[in-house]
Design an enzyme around this catalytic site. Structure first.
Site, PDB file in Angstrom:
ATOM      1  N   ASP A 151     -28.579 -13.368  26.130  1.00  0.00           N
ATOM      2  CA  ASP A 151     -27.842 -14.592  25.823  1.00  0.00           C
ATOM      3  C   ASP A 151     -27.219 -14.559  24.430  1.00  0.00           C
ATOM      4  O   ASP A 151     -27.479 -13.660  23.637  1.00  0.00           O
ATOM      5  CB  ASP A 151     -28.755 -15.812  25.954  1.00  0.00           C
ATOM      6  CG  ASP A 151     -29.961 -15.775  25.023  1.00  0.00           C
ATOM      7  OD1 ASP A 151     -30.521 -14.681  24.800  1.00  0.00           O
ATOM      8  OD2 ASP A 151     -30.361 -16.839  24.520  1.00  0.00           O
ATOM      9  N   GLU A 197     -33.286 -16.072  24.599  1.00  0.00           N
ATOM     10  CA  GLU A 197     -33.897 -15.831  23.292  1.00  0.00           C
ATOM     11  C   GLU A 197     -33.452 -16.874  22.283  1.00  0.00           C
ATOM     12  O   GLU A 197     -34.222 -17.292  21.434  1.00  0.00           O
ATOM     13  CB  GLU A 197     -33.531 -14.421  22.806  1.00  0.00           C
ATOM     14  CG  GLU A 197     -34.254 -13.996  21.546  1.00  0.00           C
ATOM     15  CD  GLU A 197     -33.538 -14.368  20.246  1.00  0.00           C
ATOM     16  OE1 GLU A 197     -34.164 -14.242  19.178  1.00  0.00           O
ATOM     17  OE2 GLU A 197     -32.376 -14.794  20.287  1.00  0.00           O
TER      18      GLU A 197
END
Length: 173
Positions: free
Chosen positions: A78, A145
């Site tokens: 991400d 994350e």
């Protein structure tokens, strides 16, 4: 400004360019997960997607290197979706407009996504390489994350075999 695919090393920058074309804000990484599955399949590498959405790709050791310690390369899929106030950009639909500007790689009015897109690209370059002599390599691509560490917290034991973990998303050496 020029196309980042002209930068060296080409495999790294070509993978990074491909990653910039896939929207991937936190908790919306499904297209990246599918991209990584296709990458693993294309390179005939064992590819696992766990129940959390983490992707694990395993590359066997080179001939004669089978007894080396396994290395895990850890990155996250991400990115932080930030843009300038005057920029029209939908992080769930639009690619990042990345360009080389002298010695710098920049994005047009948005974050570049190099946290941790460059780590993902570097790991992919290692996995795709036919020229490296190496022990067993495992790539761990975690999800979410940036907003919750969901992938890290959801990772179950027993999926990875490596003894050395290199986190490719760190400011500290």
């Amino acid at each position: 400004m020029s196309d980042i695919r002209n930068l060296e090393p080409k495999p790294l920058w070509n993978f990074f360019y491909e990653i910039t074309q896939i929207p991937r804000p936190s908790k919306k990484e499904q297209r990246m997960i599918e991209y990584m599955q296709e990458f693993g399949k294309k390179h005939n590498l064992q590819t696992i997607v766990d129940e959390t959405g983490n992707v694990i790709i395993k590359k066997p050791a080179s001939k004669g290197m089978e007894n080396r310690k396994g290395v895990i390369l850890q990155t996250h899929l991400d990115m932080v979706p930030q843009k300038n106030s005057d920029k029209k950009h939908d992080f769930e639909k639009d690619p990042i407009e990345a360009r080389a500007d002298g010695d710098w790689v920049k994005a047009n009015g948005t974050t570049l996504g190099s946290d941790n897109g460059i780590g993902v690209a570097a790991t992919m370059a290692v996995l795709a390489s036919k020229d490296l002599s190496h022990g067993p390599v495992e790539a761990l691509f975690t999800v979410d994350e940036e907003t919750g560490m969901t992938g890290v917290f959801g990772l179950k034991g027993g999926l990875l075999d490596g003894e050395i973990l290199l986190n490719l998303d760190s400011e500290d050496e």
